[in-house]
Design a protein around this motif. Structure first.
Motif, mmCIF file in Angstrom:
data_model
loop_
_atom_site.group_PDB
_atom_site.id
_atom_site.type_symbol
_atom_site.label_atom_id
_atom_site.label_comp_id
_atom_site.label_asym_id
_atom_site.label_seq_id
_atom_site.Cartn_x
_atom_site.Cartn_y
_atom_site.Cartn_z
ATOM 1 N N SER A 108 0.826 -1.211 0.000
ATOM 2 C CA SER A 108 0.000 0.000 0.000
ATOM 3 C C SER A 108 0.859 1.259 0.000
ATOM 4 C CB SER A 108 -0.900 0.018 1.243
ATOM 5 O OG SER A 108 -1.673 -1.162 1.323
ATOM 6 N N PRO A 109 0.514 2.277 -0.805
ATOM 7 C CA PRO A 109 1.216 3.566 -0.747
ATOM 8 C C PRO A 109 0.915 4.266 0.569
ATOM 9 C CG PRO A 109 -0.671 3.705 -2.215
ATOM 10 C CD PRO A 109 -0.536 2.259 -1.833
ATOM 11 N N PRO A 110 1.838 5.100 1.066
ATOM 12 C CA PRO A 110 1.677 5.710 2.392
ATOM 13 C C PRO A 110 0.365 6.453 2.591
ATOM 14 C CG PRO A 110 3.901 6.081 1.586
ATOM 15 C CD PRO A 110 3.135 5.463 0.451
ATOM 16 N N GLY A 111 -0.048 7.248 1.614
ATOM 17 C CA GLY A 111 -1.243 8.068 1.777
ATOM 18 C C GLY A 111 -2.545 7.293 1.763
ATOM 19 N N GLN A 112 -2.509 6.016 1.348
ATOM 20 C CA GLN A 112 -3.716 5.206 1.265
ATOM 21 C C GLN A 112 -3.622 3.926 2.087
ATOM 22 O OE1 GLN A 112 -4.594 4.517 -2.878
ATOM 23 N NE2 GLN A 112 -3.959 6.577 -3.453
ATOM 24 N N ARG A 113 -2.526 3.781 2.843
ATOM 25 C CA ARG A 113 -2.300 2.514 3.561
ATOM 26 C C ARG A 113 -3.408 2.238 4.578
ATOM 27 N NH1 ARG A 113 2.584 3.337 4.729
ATOM 28 N NH2 ARG A 113 2.247 4.147 6.816
#
Length: 407
Positions: free
Chosen positions: A28-33
């Motif tokens: 998952s990317p940080p902003g959507q984790r």
């Protein structure tokens, strides 16, 4: 046979309950984790809702063998679907890169970050660089054994926080209330099929709030939303306890109805702030080298406290009734302030950057780049055609944490 089957079922549940959120956190990317890892908690709760509706439906089946055998057989559906879909699930890019399978790891990241607005895969290449540099650094460090995980200063705090969060979530009494809700509703004057219907609605409502939790956690922050959820749970359970003490077993329908209402408000706060958040937080606070062990240890807090509370619940309700709820009110109230004031916030940080909150060295820090530095990095990475080019684009000291301002 039934007990052995349940034991094997529990073993499998224990495995996937650790492996799945760990895996999701790593893709998952940080902003959507928070939202993506939160899908794990949401679907678990949705399954509780489905189970509740199945229980309500089989209430009207008069053949007792079909009643229970059908419900047990339906447990085959979800793991069978997971098994059939597993060959198409890509391996964790961090797992691949940690085993120096860089090209495969980059390919997975490019698929995960695929975006028509980013044809050069800048986001994927940037994350690849950060993961590769951090894991290369971690490989130079000694691999911790279990003694060092629990007693070494570098990891001890994380192990404590992970276990504490999961134990605190279960100390709200959420599973005791759900598991004994039918009996509790009986004491509040709700009988027949209605308790099963209310339980199905209760779990479905909880699943919806888990979904809302997953959507908002990346905006509100992990610790803040957990604090809101726990505070609401304590207040609602306090009201439920008082109303049970006064109206359980009486003919006061209004008081009993309000008690049921606050049971639903209790799960509203739990679903909104705790269920999803606890999984998200416990999977992201550990470095890659120990994430699976750290997540497993954290989830053990969930299972241990669930076992203690639900095992004691039967004789407790029989002997002291509503007073058993006081345990959850007191324990949660005592645990909450420490978490709210002392646990670090991880919102918006990559898994590698979270390590800095616990004293780790972040070899390649993308979070603290200025706008100009980020643009310069994007341009250099976009011009790189392969892994060697990506590495060369950032091989000079300008991109280390200490020297990034020299760009």
């Amino acid at each position: 046979m039934f007990l052995i089957g349940r034991g094997l079922n529990g073993l499998g549940v224990g495995f996937i309950n650790c492996a799945i959120p760990t895996y999701i956190s790593e893709i998952s990317p940080p902003g959507q984790r928070g939202r993506i890892v939160g899908s794990h908690g949401f679907i678990i709760c949705a399954a509780y809702g489905v189970a509740g509706w199945c229980g309500f439906a089989t209430y009207y089946e008069h053949n007792p063998k079909i009643q229970w055998r059908l419900l047990v057989a339906l447990q085959l559906v979800a793991p069978l679907l997971l098994l059939l879909g597993s060959p198409w699930i890509p391996e964790s890019p961090r797992w691949l890169i940690n085993r120096q399978r860089d090209q495969e790891g980059l390919a997975v990241l490019e698929k995960l970050h695929a975006n028509p607005a980013d044809p050069d895969h800048i986001a994927a290449k940037g994350e690849f660089l950060q993961v590769q540099r951090q894991l290369a650094f971690e490989r130079t460090q000694p691999v911790p054994n279990y003694f060092q995980l629990f007693f070494g200063a570098k990891y001890r705090k994380r192990m404590f926080i992970g276990w504490y969060v999961q134990a605190m979530a279960q100390s709200t009494g959420v599973l005791v209330i759900a598991n004994y809700m039918v009996l509790e509703l009986n004491t509040l004057g709700v009988t027949g099929s209605m308790p099963l219907l209310l339980l199905a609605v209760y779990n479905s409502w909880a699943a919806f709030l888990n979904f809302i939790n997953a959507l908002l956690i990346d905006r509100i922050g992990r610790i803040r939303i957990i604090t809101i959820g726990l505070t609401g749970c304590v207040i609602c359970l306090t009201v439920v306890t008082a109303l049970n003490a006064k109206y359980a077993g009486t003919d006061n329908k209004a008081g009993q109805a309000v008690a049921v209402l606050f049971m639903f408000l209790f799960v509203t706060f739990y679903g909104f702030g705790i269920d999803v958040s606890s999984y998200v937080y416990c999977t992201e606070i550990f470095p890659t080298s120990i994430r699976s062990r750290g997540t497993g240890w954290s989830v053990s807090g969930l299972f241990l406290m669930t076992t203690i509370y639900t095992t004691a619940a039967g004789p407790a309700f029989q002997n002291i009734g509503w007073k058993y709820y006081l345990v959850f009110i007191i324990v949660t109230t005592l645990m909450l302030p420490y978490a709210a004031l002392r646990f670090p916030e991880t919102k918006g940080l990559s898994l590698e950057e979270i390590g800095a909150l616990f004293g780790d060295e972040v070899v390649f820090d993308l979070h603290n780049l200025s706008t100009e530095e980020q643009k310069a990095l994007d341009a250099r990475v976009a011009a790189s055609a392969d892994i060697a080019g990506i590495e060369n684009a950032t091989s000079d000291k300008a991109w280390t944490t200490e020297h990034k301002a020299a760009v």
